[in-house]
Scaffold this active site. Structure first.
Site, short mmCIF file in Angstrom:
data_model
loop_
_atom_site.label_atom_id
_atom_site.label_comp_id
_atom_site.label_asym_id
_atom_site.label_seq_id
_atom_site.Cartn_x
_atom_site.Cartn_y
_atom_site.Cartn_z
N HIS A 151 1.05 27.04 -20.29
CA HIS A 151 1.58 25.82 -20.90
C HIS A 151 3.08 25.96 -21.06
CE1 HIS A 151 2.41 22.71 -23.89
NE2 HIS A 151 1.29 22.16 -23.53
N ARG A 418 -8.96 26.76 -9.36
CA ARG A 418 -8.98 25.31 -9.51
C ARG A 418 -8.08 24.68 -8.45
NH1 ARG A 418 -7.22 20.74 -13.84
NH2 ARG A 418 -5.23 21.86 -13.91
N GLU A 540 -12.74 13.75 -15.22
CA GLU A 540 -11.54 13.60 -16.04
C GLU A 540 -11.30 12.18 -16.54
OE1 GLU A 540 -8.24 16.40 -14.53
OE2 GLU A 540 -9.38 15.87 -12.73
N ASP A 579 -6.85 13.57 -19.20
CA ASP A 579 -6.71 12.39 -18.35
C ASP A 579 -7.55 11.22 -18.85
OD1 ASP A 579 -4.97 12.90 -15.84
OD2 ASP A 579 -6.13 14.74 -16.08
N ARG A 617 -9.85 21.19 -23.25
CA ARG A 617 -9.07 20.70 -24.39
C ARG A 617 -7.65 21.26 -24.36
NH1 ARG A 617 -11.91 20.06 -29.58
NH2 ARG A 617 -10.41 21.55 -30.42
N ARG A 751 1.19 13.97 -15.09
CA ARG A 751 0.21 14.90 -15.65
C ARG A 751 0.05 14.67 -17.14
NH1 ARG A 751 -1.90 18.49 -12.66
NH2 ARG A 751 -1.08 18.92 -10.60
#
Length: 915
Positions: A151, A418, A540, A579, A617, A751
């Site tokens: 992050h 991913r 999503e 999303d 989350r 995003r």
């Protein structure tokens, strides 16, 4: 009258939580103030105080007069002065976080008296007639895994984290001080560490790279998870009354660790085969060094002589295999056995990472091929100790080490892969076309795609050829998957388990991944097909969540898929909070997630499998944040069933896992929530129907209001890009991932992290509350119905509580100053007017439902924690606005850039859950 004092678990009398927190914060603030005076002088200190006071005045009574006073003071600052003041407020917020962490550790020392512990869950369950055996059964079949993700707001320098850890240790030292001399020593070191922190650069000099994010994640693994998790298992076995008198007995290792850092390629071209290998190498090195240290310590401890104790034949054989010829250890078989284990671990470290053990082994040894071999050797030692030394060896450092090996293996944390489904579709199209199978796979309908993919998955022929020419994207994807196959061979089957498919919309999205895995041997066709990595859908958007049950029904109906999972397997499904929120509002998002979870549970169970939900989350409420414990209790009946994976990111990682004590408390809270949610009593079906109808009406109205504001308001995109620091977040290279999926200003392509993060920075917090006030008003649901839901339904209670918290952190006066950055004043006035009107409507609606006169009135500790920070967060916002204005007027200096970036990090640190 002063509130009554209470007794800490260690017998020390203390004030109530609110007074205690205020006292710690004031003490640390005074220490920092003293440091600033001593190092920078009284004038600098007074300048900082003047800005803080002006900010407080603006916060308490926003007006043209207070705004003008604040603007004049900020306008007089040179860039260097502005950056210094940003540094000061950010530093204070960092130590405020440490104060709250210290208070949390104090509370944790109350131990099992808390309700959010496993012992507390046991008490609650026993009150309704559920025995401890039921808890053990739930945990025996479950999987609980926090998954650490990268992050941009929480990639701090290790130097800063080290100083913060030292300050935390000094705060604990002040608590433990038994004499005035000990207290003076702790106080002196506290001041020394704060002084160092004040002069430490808070930000990196260079752009954050994936390797930095990997190092950041591994630092938490080393500092917190490695010591905390084994200790938790020992405690839980005691709480549950599990017999550990035999080496073969004990609680199954259901709590494990996951990570995305180095394996999440979705939209990040900087993640590839190299970063994957680097992530596993760093993780492996950290855990193997931990094992080496523990084995070395055990060698120092287990000095038992064969002249005075009995030994099992297996222990004698293990000691002899070590070939330790030291005359000093001739009669010390445990030490000789541990010398051999140490040597083999050192060889394993060299083989897996290329590193050498810090302490050279005394003997030679072959590497361990798998963690099970190491565990078997340790169990041999443990079994002998239990048999000949008795019950005091049931627990302790050896038992903890065995548990660590069982949990962490040689890989530390399971790395998820991913990638976006659109990438898989393009690669699949190219492979099929180049191999001459079909020229236009991308133009086939869904039925034809699935038919073709199933046919290709039914035989062993590969599509890729070393003699063909492929696009860079296809070569990169195949190279990354080949690296995944190699990583699994190198670090073990648990190193990578799942392949998450972002933007899953169809069955073909899942089958395409198996086709690509087949190319590198991770899927093997046949009468009994095998997969070493399982495709996992990520649903999503609102539309994808609504379609998810039907998609999974078609997928699980396929004979190939049923054969892959077996008769008693499970299917993991990831559901995205971010999303879906950006798509349709906070309320609509959480309700659609609730409905999808329940429907998916029915579909997966109907296929004879267990559902494992993976909750994507974030830290912010707009991305599913808030209390994990309350969120678990609010999950639909039957959907937890002992298992959950959940992403942890942003400031939340440090808040929850910044040190072993915090990690232990957070993991225990997570486990207690899983247990309570899994064993909750069935609800009245009629009540569920009524609640569902009410929520459907609210959700539809909230989504209409939200989409009208975000997607249908003319000029909204221009307003958003001007009235938030989204442009600066994109331009200043915060984090390794681009802010948008494509080079566009479209909200759809933006995003979710920068979307939520930007609104949090501007203090409008739109994703965490917008639309709720209009939803209640437009749906015309009676207030009494909503009050009843708030009082009786954990899902609704949690939702209201999260919105309260977000709105308390929001500030429309500050958001109005960000709106002042919009050049088109008519546009700014129109959109900000709509924003403030909805804020006020939602604010008043929340108070009416909760029966409060002000937000968080019923949770005063949380209110204090937020409000005590505002005098230091608000100036950062004002300074950020000033510096952004300068930058947008053409000042591209490094000082301005640093100031903005520092202010962004400071606001994030102060708000704590912004991304």
């Amino acid at each position: 009258m002063a509130p009554p004092s209470k007794m800490r678990a260690d017998g020390i009398t203390m004030q109530n939580d609110a007074e205690e927190q205020r006292s710690i914060v004031r003490m640390l603030g005074a220490v920092l103030g003293d440091v600033i005076r001593e190092q920078d002088g009284e004038d600098v200190f007074q300048q900082i105080e003047d800005i803080r006071r002006a900010s407080v005045s603006f916060h308490r009574a926003a007006s043209d007069e207070t705004a003008s006073l604040l603007s004049r003071q900020l306008g007089k600052l040179s860039v260097a002065e502005a950056v210094r003041f940003v540094h000061s407020f950010t530093t204070f917020l960092q130590i405020t976080n440490l104060a709250e962490g210290h208070l949390q550790r104090r509370r944790g020392r109350a131990g099992d008296a808390r309700s959010d512990t496993l012992a507390g869950a046991l008490r609650s369950l026993q009150e309704v007639g559920i025995a401890p055996d039921a808890v053990t059964s739930v945990l025996a079949k479950g999987l609980i895994a926090p998954v650490i993700t990268a992050h941009p707001s929480e990639v701090r320098r290790k130097s800063v984290r080290d100083r913060q850890a030292a300050i935390s240790a000094d705060l604990d030292g002040l608590d433990r001080a038994a004499s005035p001399l000990e207290r003076a020593d702790a106080d002196a070191d506290l001041r020394r560490q704060v002084s160092i922190l004040w002069r430490t650069r808070l930000l990196r000099n260079s752009r954050v790279a994936v390797d930095d994010e990997i190092d950041n994640a591994v630092s938490y693994f080393e500092r917190s998870f490695l010591p905390a998790i084994p200790a938790l298992y020992a405690h839980w076995e005691s709480v549950l009354g599990i017999d550990t008198s035999s080496a073969a007995m004990g609680l199954r290792s259901f709590l494990r660790l996951g990570t995305w850092v180095g394996g999440d390629r979705d939209g990040n071209p900087n993640v590839d085969d190299r970063t994957m290998r680097h992530a596993l190498s760093r993780q492996s090195g950290a855990v193997l060094r931990f094992y080496l240290d523990r084995v070395h310590a055990l060698g120092a401890e287990l000095s038992l002589s064969s002249r005075f104790t009995g030994l099992t034949p297996d222990l004698v054989a293990l000691a002899d295999r070590a070939s330790d010829g030291s005359a000093q250890r001739t009669d010390e078989p445990y030490r000789r056995a541990l010398s051999g284990i140490y040597a083999r671990l050192a060889a394993t470290l060299a083989a897996l990472t290329g590193e050498r053990a810090a302490k050279a082994p005394a003997v030679k040894g072959e590497r361990y091929k798998a963690p099970l071999e190491l565990r078997a050797d340790l169990m041999t030692i443990h079994g002998s100790l239990l048999q000949h030394q008795g019950r005091w060896f049931r627990t302790g450092p050896l038992a903890d080490l065995i548990r660590a090996v069982d949990v962490f293996g040689f890989h530390m944390a399971t790395l998820d892969l991913r990638q976006n489904s659109a990438v898989h579709a393009r690669v699949t199209t190219e492979l099929l076309r180049t191999a001459g199978v079909v020229a236009d796979y991308d133009k086939l309908d869904e039925g034809a795609r699935c038919e073709l993919l199933l046919r290709e998955l039914g035989h062993g022929r590969l599509l890729a050829s070393p003699f063909a020419t492929y696009s860079d994207e296809t070569r990169r994807e195949l190279k990354t998957l080949a690296a995944a196959a190699d990583v699994k061979k190198h670090y073990g089957p648990d190193s990578i388990r799942n392949y998450i498919i972002s933007n899953t919309q169809s069955v073909s999205d899942l089958l395409e991944v198996y086709l690509l895995l087949k190319e590198v041997g991770l899927f093997r066709p046949g009468a009994e097909p095998k997969a070493d990595i399982f495709a996992e859908p990520l649903f999503e958007t609102i539309g994808d969540l609504r379609a998810a049950p039907e998609t999974m029904q078609r997928y699980l109906d396929l004979p190939l898929v049923r054969a892959l999972h077996g008769k008693t397997g499970f299917q993991e499904v990831m559901i995205g909070y971010s999303d879906s929120n950006k798509d349709g509002s906070y309320l609509t998002s959480i309700w659609e997630l609730q409905k999808a979870s329940l429907a998916l549970h029915g579909v997966v169970n109907g296929a004879g499998l267990r559902l494992q939900l993976f909750h994507g989350r974030g830290g912010a409420v707009g991305r599913g944040g808030g209390s994990s414990f309350e969120a678990l209790l609010a999950q639909p009946e039957g959907t937890v069933d002992g298992g959950i994976r959940i992403t942890e990111q942003g400031e939340v990682v440090d808040n929850k896992y910044g040190d072993p004590e915090l990690a232990r408390q957070s993991l225990e809270t997570l486990t207690a929530g899983v247990v309570l949610a899994s064993l909750a009593r069935p609800k009245d079906p009629g009540t569920a129907v009524q609640r569902g109808e009410t929520m459907d009406a609210l959700s539809q109205a909230a989504m209409r209001a939200y989409r009208k504001f975000v997607y249908e308001t003319p000029g909204f995109v221009d307003y958003f890009f001007a009235a938030t620091p989204i442009t600066e977040i994109a331009d200043l290279n915060i984090g390794s991932r681009p802010t948008s999926r494509q080079a566009t200003r479209s909200i759809e392509e933006l995003r979710a992290i920068p979307w939520v993060f930007s609104w949090a920075q501007s203090r409008a917090m739109v994703p965490g509350w917008y639309g709720f006030g209009s939803a209640v008003k437009d749906s015309k649901i009676e207030l009494s119905v909503l009050k009843d839901l708030y009082a009786s339904w954990p899902f609704f209670t949690s939702a209201i509580g999260n919105m309260e918290m977000v709105m308390e952190k929001s500030d429309m006066s500050i958001a109005g100053r960000y709106a002042g950055l919009v050049r088109d004043r008519k546009l700014a006035d129109r959109i900000f007017g709509a924003l403030t009107a909805e804020w006020q409507l939602t604010h008043d609606t929340l108070l009416a439902i909760t029966g409060q006169s002000e937000l968080l009135e019923k949770t005063p500790d949380l209110a204090l924690a937020i409000r005590s920070r505002l005098p230091y967060i608000d100036p950062l916002n004002h300074l950020q606005i000033e510096l952004i204005a300068r930058r947008r007027k053409g000042d591209e200096s490094e000082e301005v850039r640093e100031g903005i970036l520092l202010a962004i990090n400071g606001v994030a640190a102060g708000l704590r859950n912004t991304g």
